[in-house]
Design an enzyme around this catalytic site. Structure first.
Site, PDB file in Angstrom:
ATOM      1  N   LYS A   1       0.769  -1.051   0.163  1.00  0.00           N
ATOM      2  CA  LYS A   1      -0.112   0.166  -0.043  1.00  0.00           C
ATOM      3  C   LYS A   1       0.849   1.233  -0.400  1.00  0.00           C
ATOM      4  CE  LYS A   1      -1.499   1.735   4.454  1.00  0.00           C
ATOM      5  NZ  LYS A   1      -1.200   3.468   4.564  1.00  0.00           N
ATOM      6  N   ASN A   2       1.596   1.351   1.036  1.00  0.00           N
ATOM      7  CA  ASN A   2       3.020   2.071   0.959  1.00  0.00           C
ATOM      8  C   ASN A   2       3.653   2.978  -0.142  1.00  0.00           C
ATOM      9  OD1 ASN A   2       1.182   3.032   3.474  1.00  0.00           O
ATOM     10  ND2 ASN A   2       3.388   3.097   4.748  1.00  0.00           N
TER      11      ASN A   2
ATOM     12  N   CYS B   1      -4.797   9.058   9.511  1.00  0.00           N
ATOM     13  CA  CYS B   1      -4.446   7.825  10.710  1.00  0.00           C
ATOM     14  C   CYS B   1      -4.457   8.581  11.683  1.00  0.00           C
ATOM     15  CB  CYS B   1      -3.581   7.019  10.886  1.00  0.00           C
ATOM     16  SG  CYS B   1      -3.571   5.526   9.928  1.00  0.00           S
TER      17      CYS B   1
ATOM     18  N   ARG C   1       1.352  15.137  13.357  1.00  0.00           N
ATOM     19  CA  ARG C   1       1.712  14.570  11.657  1.00  0.00           C
ATOM     20  C   ARG C   1       1.654  15.947  11.055  1.00  0.00           C
ATOM     21  NH1 ARG C   1      -0.114   8.856   9.452  1.00  0.00           N
ATOM     22  NH2 ARG C   1       1.695   8.742   8.738  1.00  0.00           N
TER      23      ARG C   1
ATOM     24  N   ASP D   1       5.403   0.846  12.459  1.00  0.00           N
ATOM     25  CA  ASP D   1       3.906   0.276  11.763  1.00  0.00           C
ATOM     26  C   ASP D   1       3.242  -0.779  11.830  1.00  0.00           C
ATOM     27  OD1 ASP D   1       2.979   2.474  10.554  1.00  0.00           O
ATOM     28  OD2 ASP D   1       3.409   1.971   8.079  1.00  0.00           O
TER      29      ASP D   1
ATOM     30  N   ARG E   1      -8.556  -0.012   5.402  1.00  0.00           N
ATOM     31  CA  ARG E   1      -7.675   0.963   4.914  1.00  0.00           C
ATOM     32  C   ARG E   1      -6.523   0.075   4.136  1.00  0.00           C
ATOM     33  NH1 ARG E   1      -5.813   5.309   8.054  1.00  0.00           N
ATOM     34  NH2 ARG E   1      -4.563   5.964   5.753  1.00  0.00           N
TER      35      ARG E   1
HETATM   36  C1  UD1 Z   1       4.731   6.745   6.522  1.00  0.00           C
HETATM   37  C2  UD1 Z   1       4.507   5.864   5.683  1.00  0.00           C
HETATM   38  C3  UD1 Z   1       3.331   5.773   7.864  1.00  0.00           C
HETATM   39  C4  UD1 Z   1       5.064   5.206   8.491  1.00  0.00           C
HETATM   40  C5  UD1 Z   1       5.793   6.724   8.484  1.00  0.00           C
HETATM   41  C6  UD1 Z   1       7.018   6.148   9.820  1.00  0.00           C
HETATM   42  C7  UD1 Z   1       3.264   5.928   3.479  1.00  0.00           C
HETATM   43  C8  UD1 Z   1       2.105   6.703   2.825  1.00  0.00           C
HETATM   44  N1  UD1 Z   1       3.074   6.528   5.007  1.00  0.00           N
HETATM   45  O1  UD1 Z   1       4.020   8.334   6.590  1.00  0.00           O
HETATM   46  O2  UD1 Z   1       2.335   4.577   7.344  1.00  0.00           O
HETATM   47  O3  UD1 Z   1       4.078   4.818   9.401  1.00  0.00           O
HETATM   48  O4  UD1 Z   1       5.335   6.884   7.057  1.00  0.00           O
HETATM   49  O5  UD1 Z   1       7.257   4.725   8.727  1.00  0.00           O
HETATM   50  O6  UD1 Z   1       4.235   5.904   3.389  1.00  0.00           O
HETATM   51  N2  UD1 Z   1       7.892  14.566   9.990  1.00  0.00           N
HETATM   52  C9  UD1 Z   1       7.296  16.306  10.700  1.00  0.00           C
HETATM   53  N3  UD1 Z   1       7.694  16.597  10.137  1.00  0.00           N
HETATM   54  C10 UD1 Z   1       6.781  16.736   8.327  1.00  0.00           C
HETATM   55  C11 UD1 Z   1       7.073  14.861   8.095  1.00  0.00           C
HETATM   56  C12 UD1 Z   1       7.363  14.521   9.316  1.00  0.00           C
HETATM   57  O7  UD1 Z   1       8.080  16.315  11.904  1.00  0.00           O
HETATM   58  O8  UD1 Z   1       7.302  17.042   7.626  1.00  0.00           O
HETATM   59  C13 UD1 Z   1       7.708  13.551  11.656  1.00  0.00           C
HETATM   60  C14 UD1 Z   1       6.672  12.419  11.890  1.00  0.00           C
HETATM   61  O9  UD1 Z   1       5.583  13.729  12.948  1.00  0.00           O
HETATM   62  C15 UD1 Z   1       7.097  11.605  12.886  1.00  0.00           C
HETATM   63  C16 UD1 Z   1       8.206  11.476  11.178  1.00  0.00           C
HETATM   64  O10 UD1 Z   1       8.884  12.566  11.326  1.00  0.00           O
HETATM   65  O11 UD1 Z   1       6.976  11.720  13.812  1.00  0.00           O
HETATM   66  C17 UD1 Z   1       8.117  10.149  10.935  1.00  0.00           C
HETATM   67  O12 UD1 Z   1       7.151  10.651   9.840  1.00  0.00           O
HETATM   68  P1  UD1 Z   1       6.979  10.032   8.499  1.00  0.00           P
HETATM   69  O13 UD1 Z   1       8.229   9.407   7.733  1.00  0.00           O
HETATM   70  O14 UD1 Z   1       7.174  12.029   7.397  1.00  0.00           O
HETATM   71  O15 UD1 Z   1       5.738   9.765   8.101  1.00  0.00           O
HETATM   72  P2  UD1 Z   1       4.797   9.901   6.335  1.00  0.00           P
HETATM   73  O16 UD1 Z   1       5.728   9.648   5.155  1.00  0.00           O
HETATM   74  O17 UD1 Z   1       3.534  10.368   6.485  1.00  0.00           O
END
Ligand code: UD1
Length: 421
Positions: free
Chosen positions: A22-23, A115, A120, A308, A400
């Site tokens: 999915k991701n 989620c 986030r 995850d 989802r």
């Molecule tokens: C992706 C995955 C999700 C997984 C996560 C971490 C998808 C669709 N989703 O989510 O399932 O749980 O990676 O492996 O691929 N952060 C910031 N600022 C930002 C972006 C992120 O501070 O602009 C922080 C987040 O709050 C979190 C950390 O960075 O603490 C990692 O998040 P991130 O890797 O960005 O998660 P996603 O890419 O949204």
């Protein structure tokens, strides 16, 4: 709305096949907007998140066809405005920003939902796009992005206070493919899904190197063309089934079509608990030990233990002897499964980003509430093991991201049924 009713106590045996990731599918589908040519993406799982993504693509103007896992997207004309009513349902829609900005020089993206796993933010995504030359404004629930003088590659440090960002790296990589000059991403996420996206972009004619390391280089090209791609197996779905087999008494389950090299941290943890794991090519077999012990996990960016898989492993620790410790450094608030597991008899104490599990407790069936995707999976696993019937409400969370999870588990011997409420 549907609920899942699980009767605990059955063993899992035979083989379960893993679906496409999915991701990986979500950003790869978004990347099809980078060209007006046809793209064919194979093994896209039939889950509501990929359905939302396809709806977004068609509302943006792309032609989308889907037939048994194969998705064909042709984005001849693309609008820059993503629809709020779908985007709010899925956080991953944030990865439309990179391709839209690269292709059109502008994007209006509704601030994403998804989620409920704590705060986030998307500050790193926006900072990266600004560094490439975009102007960014947040207004009325929308991120409004314009590129007045074209995107210009440069060296960008994408490290955040919680480590690297997966979708942030994806967005920047996609935006950089059509930028002038070369972009260097320092502190890039190295998750297998990032590598999968880079592979797809390269098939489209992009010049991305270093994906899977902390330093990714993207040399901008004039345009991208159509491509065909098969997404990687879903490592989180696969990991969930491995843990399911370690939960359900008497299990001996083969999980097929997985990449064990994407699951090293999960497999090592299962072995540390005493379970016998045999890896053979695309298959991994779990033979459950009848005297499992707990251990400790600490989530982190790949190849560390995946956040995850944290909820599912916490459920396993509940039925493993001794004290286990779970630290989530990626999403420190991601413990919504804890009160629900407690309703089933789990003894867990939460201290900030840490859960301390007093294992070896019997679980009993109870009505519980799914709160997010992976927390819901943890409840299904606990229910497999619990005495009696567990009713898991708000099943849409699990749909989802897991393709036919109930059918797959039933085929391996689990007893469960869906009911409309
Ligand atoms: C992706 C995955 C999700 C997984 C996560 C971490 C998808 C669709 N989703 O989510 O399932 O749980 O990676 O492996 O691929 N952060 C910031 N600022 C930002 C972006 C992120 O501070 O602009 C922080 C987040 O709050 C979190 C950390 O960075 O603490 C990692 O998040 P991130 O890797 O960005 O998660 P996603 O890419 O949204």
């Amino acid at each position: 709305m549907e609920k899942l009713i699980v009767t605990g106590g059955a063993s899992l045996t035979g083989t379960i096949n893993v679906s496409g990731s999915k991701n990986s599918s979500l950003p790869i589908l978004a990347a099809t907007l980078l060209t007006e040519d046809q793209c064919v993406i194979r093994r896209v799982p039939d889950v509501s998140d990929t359905n939302y993504m396809l709806q977004i693509l068609s509302q943006l103007g792309a032609e989308v066809e889907r037939a048994s896992g194969n998705v064909v997207v042709t984005a001849k004309e693309v609008s820059h405005e993503t629809p709020y009513d779908i985007v709010r349902k899925m956080r991953a829609s944030v990865c439309m920003m990179g391709p839209l900005v690269a292709r059109l020089g502008r994007a209006n993206v509704s601030l994403p939902g998804g989620c409920v796993i704590g705060d986030r933010p998307i500050d790193l995504h926006l900072r990266a796009l600004k560094e490439l030359g975009a102007e960014v404004e947040v207004k009325g629930g929308y991120v409004i992005i314009r590129v007045p003088h074209g995107l210009q590659g440069k060296e960008i440090n994408l490290r955040g206070k919680f480590g690297s960002t997966v979708l942030g790296t994806d967005n920047l990589m996609m935006a950089a493919t059509l930028s002038k000059g070369t972009t260097i991403i320092e502190g890039a996420a190295a998750e297998p899904e990032v590598v999968d996206l880079a592979d797809f972009l390269n098939k489209m004619g992009a010049k991305v190197s270093g994906a899977g390391t902390r330093r990714v280089e993207v040399e901008g090209v004039g345009e991208l063309h159509g491509a065909e791609h098969t997404v990687i197996p879903d490592r989180i779905e696969a990991g969930t089934f491995l843990v399911a087999a370690a939960m359900a008494a008497g299990s001996n389950l083969r999980v097929h079509r997985l990449r064990a090299d994407h699951l090293t941290a999960v497999i090592d943890t299962l072995r540390a608990c005493g379970h016998e794991i045999e890896v053979s090519g695309e298959s991994t077999t779990v033979r459950r030990t009848e005297s499992p012990r707990g251990t400790r996990i600490r989530t982190g960016p790949f190849p560390e233990f995946p956040t995850d898989m944290q909820a599912q492993m916490t459920a396993l620790f509940v039925v493993s002897d001794g004290i286990s410790t779970v630290v989530d450094t990626v999403f420190p608030e991601r413990f919504m499964h804890v009160p629900e597991l407690q309703r089933m008899g789990a003894v867990i104490e939460r201290q900030g980003n840490t859960a301390i599990v007093e294992g070896g407790q019997p679980l009993t069936g109870a009505p519980v509430m799914a709160s997010d995707l992976r927390a819901s999976a943890a409840l299904v696993l606990a229910a497999l093991r619990a005495e009696g019937e567990t009713q898991i409400n708000r099943l849409y969370h699990i749909d989802r991201g897991y393709e036919h999870i109930d059918e797959k588990l039933i085929s391996a011997g689990a007893v469960m049924r869906r009911e409309r409420v």
